[in-house]
Scaffold this motif. Structure first.
Motif, PDB file in Angstrom:
ATOM      1  N   ASP A 187      51.614  49.089   3.958  1.00 42.40           N
ATOM      2  CA  ASP A 187      49.860  49.569   3.966  1.00 42.40           C
ATOM      3  C   ASP A 187      48.688  49.108   3.427  1.00 42.40           C
ATOM      4  O   ASP A 187      47.319  48.604   3.404  1.00 42.40           O
ATOM      5  CB  ASP A 187      50.209  50.501   3.977  1.00 42.40           C
ATOM      6  CG  ASP A 187      50.570  51.228   5.481  1.00 42.40           C
ATOM      7  OD1 ASP A 187      51.109  50.485   6.942  1.00 42.40           O
ATOM      8  OD2 ASP A 187      50.799  53.157   5.586  1.00 42.40           O
ATOM      9  N   ASN A 188      49.556  48.425   1.586  1.00 45.49           N
ATOM     10  CA  ASN A 188      48.742  48.729   0.640  1.00 45.49           C
ATOM     11  C   ASN A 188      48.563  46.923   1.181  1.00 45.49           C
ATOM     12  O   ASN A 188      47.527  46.403  -0.104  1.00 45.49           O
ATOM     13  CB  ASN A 188      49.263  49.238  -0.750  1.00 45.49           C
ATOM     14  CG  ASN A 188      50.582  48.401  -0.380  1.00 45.49           C
ATOM     15  OD1 ASN A 188      51.214  47.279  -0.158  1.00 45.49           O
ATOM     16  ND2 ASN A 188      50.733  48.398  -1.769  1.00 45.49           N
ATOM     17  N   GLY A 189      48.449  46.226   1.809  1.00 42.94           N
ATOM     18  CA  GLY A 189      48.127  44.880   2.161  1.00 42.94           C
ATOM     19  C   GLY A 189      49.518  43.942   1.473  1.00 42.94           C
ATOM     20  O   GLY A 189      49.121  42.176   1.478  1.00 42.94           O
ATOM     21  N   LEU A 190      50.936  44.503   0.947  1.00 40.68           N
ATOM     22  CA  LEU A 190      51.643  43.484   0.425  1.00 40.68           C
ATOM     23  C   LEU A 190      52.595  43.560   1.791  1.00 40.68           C
ATOM     24  O   LEU A 190      53.229  43.725   2.480  1.00 40.68           O
ATOM     25  CB  LEU A 190      52.197  44.646  -0.612  1.00 40.68           C
ATOM     26  CG  LEU A 190      53.584  43.734  -0.659  1.00 40.68           C
ATOM     27  CD1 LEU A 190      52.865  42.388  -1.616  1.00 40.68           C
ATOM     28  CD2 LEU A 190      54.313  44.426  -2.256  1.00 40.68           C
ATOM     29  N   ARG A 191      52.645  42.302   1.466  1.00 42.00           N
ATOM     30  CA  ARG A 191      54.254  41.695   2.541  1.00 42.00           C
ATOM     31  C   ARG A 191      54.888  40.748   1.854  1.00 42.00           C
ATOM     32  O   ARG A 191      55.078  39.883   1.076  1.00 42.00           O
ATOM     33  CB  ARG A 191      53.561  41.055   4.178  1.00 42.00           C
ATOM     34  CG  ARG A 191      54.236  39.947   4.840  1.00 42.00           C
ATOM     35  CD  ARG A 191      53.631  38.875   5.648  1.00 42.00           C
ATOM     36  NE  ARG A 191      54.187  37.587   5.109  1.00 42.00           N
ATOM     37  CZ  ARG A 191      53.629  36.754   4.991  1.00 42.00           C
ATOM     38  NH1 ARG A 191      52.644  36.461   6.139  1.00 42.00           N
ATOM     39  NH2 ARG A 191      53.875  35.665   3.772  1.00 42.00           N
ATOM     40  N   ILE A 192      56.144  41.030   2.179  1.00 44.88           N
ATOM     41  CA  ILE A 192      57.633  40.316   1.872  1.00 44.88           C
ATOM     42  C   ILE A 192      58.551  39.407   2.687  1.00 44.88           C
ATOM     43  O   ILE A 192      58.394  40.374   3.977  1.00 44.88           O
ATOM     44  CB  ILE A 192      58.020  41.143   0.695  1.00 44.88           C
ATOM     45  CG1 ILE A 192      57.553  41.857   0.093  1.00 44.88           C
ATOM     46  CG2 ILE A 192      59.866  41.032   0.396  1.00 44.88           C
ATOM     47  CD1 ILE A 192      58.051  43.066  -0.745  1.00 44.88           C
ATOM     48  N   SER A 193      58.994  38.115   2.725  1.00 46.43           N
ATOM     49  CA  SER A 193      59.360  37.540   3.391  1.00 46.43           C
ATOM     50  C   SER A 193      60.486  36.875   2.654  1.00 46.43           C
ATOM     51  O   SER A 193      60.329  36.272   1.981  1.00 46.43           O
ATOM     52  CB  SER A 193      58.899  36.717   3.457  1.00 46.43           C
ATOM     53  OG  SER A 193      59.060  35.819   4.330  1.00 46.43           O
ATOM     54  N   VAL A 194      61.815  36.890   3.379  1.00 41.62           N
ATOM     55  CA  VAL A 194      62.711  36.105   2.826  1.00 41.62           C
ATOM     56  C   VAL A 194      63.603  35.546   4.198  1.00 41.62           C
ATOM     57  O   VAL A 194      63.573  35.867   5.326  1.00 41.62           O
ATOM     58  CB  VAL A 194      64.343  37.351   2.650  1.00 41.62           C
ATOM     59  CG1 VAL A 194      65.206  36.503   1.706  1.00 41.62           C
ATOM     60  CG2 VAL A 194      63.302  38.194   1.238  1.00 41.62           C
ATOM     61  N   GLU A 195      63.861  34.395   4.014  1.00 38.34           N
ATOM     62  CA  GLU A 195      63.467  33.369   4.815  1.00 38.34           C
ATOM     63  C   GLU A 195      65.261  32.526   4.018  1.00 38.34           C
ATOM     64  O   GLU A 195      65.341  31.797   3.683  1.00 38.34           O
ATOM     65  CB  GLU A 195      63.128  31.829   5.246  1.00 38.34           C
ATOM     66  CG  GLU A 195      63.941  31.220   6.116  1.00 38.34           C
ATOM     67  CD  GLU A 195      62.325  30.474   5.924  1.00 38.34           C
ATOM     68  OE1 GLU A 195      62.856  28.670   5.744  1.00 38.34           O
ATOM     69  OE2 GLU A 195      60.858  30.816   6.848  1.00 38.34           O
ATOM     70  N   ALA A 196      66.085  32.407   5.421  1.00 34.31           N
ATOM     71  CA  ALA A 196      66.831  31.327   4.846  1.00 34.31           C
ATOM     72  C   ALA A 196      67.201  30.021   6.094  1.00 34.31           C
ATOM     73  O   ALA A 196      67.100  30.011   7.235  1.00 34.31           O
ATOM     74  CB  ALA A 196      68.944  32.016   5.806  1.00 34.31           C
ATOM     75  N   PHE A 197      67.708  29.309   5.466  1.00 35.46           N
ATOM     76  CA  PHE A 197      67.674  28.019   6.394  1.00 35.46           C
ATOM     77  C   PHE A 197      67.978  26.891   5.936  1.00 35.46           C
ATOM     78  O   PHE A 197      69.690  26.237   4.774  1.00 35.46           O
ATOM     79  CB  PHE A 197      65.998  27.157   5.957  1.00 35.46           C
ATOM     80  CG  PHE A 197      65.683  26.474   4.322  1.00 35.46           C
ATOM     81  CD1 PHE A 197      66.097  25.364   4.379  1.00 35.46           C
ATOM     82  CD2 PHE A 197      65.750  27.856   3.402  1.00 35.46           C
ATOM     83  CE1 PHE A 197      66.298  25.038   2.482  1.00 35.46           C
ATOM     84  CE2 PHE A 197      65.453  27.460   2.587  1.00 35.46           C
ATOM     85  CZ  PHE A 197      65.969  25.959   2.123  1.00 35.46           C
ATOM     86  N   ARG A 198      68.311  25.991   7.179  1.00 33.80           N
ATOM     87  CA  ARG A 198      68.819  25.044   7.497  1.00 33.80           C
ATOM     88  C   ARG A 198      68.778  23.886   7.949  1.00 33.80           C
ATOM     89  O   ARG A 198      68.072  23.896   9.105  1.00 33.80           O
ATOM     90  CB  ARG A 198      71.104  25.129   7.818  1.00 33.80           C
ATOM     91  CG  ARG A 198      71.868  23.460   7.878  1.00 33.80           C
ATOM     92  CD  ARG A 198      72.878  24.272   8.286  1.00 33.80           C
ATOM     93  NE  ARG A 198      73.737  23.762   8.454  1.00 33.80           N
ATOM     94  CZ  ARG A 198      74.836  22.615   7.467  1.00 33.80           C
ATOM     95  NH1 ARG A 198      74.854  23.408   6.291  1.00 33.80           N
ATOM     96  NH2 ARG A 198      75.373  21.673   7.736  1.00 33.80           N
TER      97      ARG A 198
END
Length: 172
Positions: free
Chosen positions: A81-92
């Protein structure tokens, strides 16, 4: 209607004068597991024809083949809610006929098969005046036939950006 599920599909047919017709596509689906957590799965096929510089410029090779590749990504995104967004990604990324530079001959050539796989994480915080973004990627880029690392591709990269808004203007 389902507000938790999103999907996108794109298709393109390229008619290249020297390399013929190529069909490329992108498909993605996302599911909002909760109001704060989303899971996304994306895949796509790309095509890159060698340009004039690749074929006739310094180190050029008229016999280059076009690159094709297939990419896969699995991403989780968590928003607070405080404007923080966290993203984790695996790719190939699986690449056929990768265009690469040979430092011994000073000429471009094709690598029959290459793979680039890894993980990345980023965080983004936004409020009325500030925007802060940081990210890090760890990847392993390899010639699939020889199992050797590809040159000119960092194992770890990172980035940071800070932006401040002043009315309708901003400074990065």
């Amino acid at each position: 209607r389902n507000d938790r599920f999103q999907a996108l599909v794109g298709i393109r047919l390229s008619d290249h004068e020297a390399f013929g017709n190529e069909l490329t596509w992108n498909a993605g689906a996302g599911y909002n597991v909760t109001d704060r957590f989303t899971v996304q799965l994306d895949a796509g096929r790309a095509f890159r024809a060698p340009d004039t510089t690749d074929r006739f410029g310094f180190g050029g090779n008229q016999d280059l083949d076009a690159e094709t590749s297939t990419q896969y990504q699995l991403r989780g995104i968590y928003s607070l809610d405080n404007g923080l967004r966290i993203s984790v990604e695996a790719f190939r990324n699986e690449i056929d006929d990768l265009i690469e530079f040979d430092f011994a001959t000073f000429q471009l050539f094709n690598i029959a098969e290459a793979t680039i796989e890894g993980v990345s994480a980023d965080a983004r915080w936004v409020n009325d005046r500030w925007q802060v973004e940081v990210g890090v990627t760890h990847q392993d880029a390899r010639n699939a036939e020889t199992d050797t690392r590809l040159l000119r591709r960092a194992r770890v990269t990172s980035s940071a950006r800070i932006s401040r808004r002043f009315g309708e203007h901003s400074v990065d």
